[in-house]
Scaffold this active site. Structure first.
Site, PDB file in Angstrom:
ATOM      1  N   ASP A  60       0.868  -1.160   0.000  1.00 55.68           N
ATOM      2  CA  ASP A  60       0.000   0.000   0.000  1.00 55.68           C
ATOM      3  C   ASP A  60       0.922   1.231   0.000  1.00 55.68           C
ATOM      4  OD1 ASP A  60      -2.396   1.622   0.506  1.00 55.68           O
ATOM      5  OD2 ASP A  60      -1.571   1.827   2.528  1.00 55.68           O
ATOM      6  N   ASP A  98      -0.151   5.176   1.072  1.00 52.65           N
ATOM      7  CA  ASP A  98      -0.379   6.131   2.158  1.00 52.65           C
ATOM      8  C   ASP A  98      -0.446   5.433   3.510  1.00 52.65           C
ATOM      9  OD1 ASP A  98      -0.852   8.713   0.629  1.00 52.65           O
ATOM     10  OD2 ASP A  98      -2.302   7.395  -0.334  1.00 52.65           O
TER      11      ASP A  98
END
Length: 225
Positions: free
Chosen positions: A19, A21
């Site tokens: 991922d 953020d």
């Protein structure tokens, strides 16, 4: 750095799926500035609303509000443009740049709920070189917690998703990784309070290292070794 959960350190993986953020970079301040403006404009309880935005696509976050007369596509585009224009304070998670630089380029992918243009803007702000494989909001019909994004990331790397390790920070992303059948490592650098999770956790990447064996498989080394 602290590491909890040693099971993943005993495993070998075909590839790592990250991922963005909260996992590779911290964009919370910038994201919350933009989303606060949007929430205020629509009369929402800003503090309560901000707890719902992390890890999900903007269009999914807006659609869940079911606001009368609001077009989620139009509003999501406004959010994206505002976030592209505001990267102040976006920084890499500790040790992330060095850790990624130690990975073979064809054995890791970025799988983010952000649109591609925003993802590239934030990566640049954080000093992270984009990988060869980048899965963004535009690439899937359903965002996290749907596992499609992680399945697609593995497919583009040419490996089974069940032989990948997913790095995540948010509940919806963790659910997506699990639903895809991958192992999950939770990154807690941006968590304000402990997350109850059965998955392995790391605070950051400062003392995390990767080793590639003669079969081309990746394994982690760190304080848990």
């Amino acid at each position: 750095m602290s590491i909890r959960g040693s099971a993943v350190f005993a495993q070998r993986y075909r590839a790592f799926l990250f991922d963005m953020d909260g996992t590779l970079l911290n964009s919370i301040a910038a994201a919350e500035r933009v989303w606060s403006t949007w929430a205020e404009r629509h009369g929402l309880d800003v503090a309560a609303f901000l707890t719902t935005i992390h890890g999900a696509r903007a269009i999914d976050t807006i659609t869940r509000q079911a606001l009368p007369g609001v077009d989620p596509k139009v509003e999501a585009q406004w959010i994206t443009e505002a976030e592209i224009n505001d990267v102040e304070g976006v920084v890499a998670i500790g040790g992330a740049v060095e850790f990624l630089n130690g990975l073979p380029g064809d054995q890791w992918a970025l799988v983010t709920s952000a649109p591609r243009e925003l993802a590239l803007r934030r990566l640049a702000a954080a000093g992270i070189e984009p990988p060869a494989v980048l899965v963004t909001a535009e690439d899937v019909a359903s965002g996290k917690p749907d596992p499609a994004c992680y399945v697609l990331g593995a497919q583009r790397l040419g490996v089974p998703v069940r032989e990948c390790l997913v790095f995540e920070d948010a509940t919806v992303g963790i659910r997506a990784g699990v639903a895809a059948g991958a192992d999950v490592m939770v990154v807690t650098a941006t968590h304000l309070k402990p997350m109850a999770t059965a998955h392995a956790t790391i605070q950051d990447y400062e003392q995390l290292r990767v080793q590639r064996d003669t079969d081309g498989l990746l394994s982690l080394q760190g304080l848990a070794d």
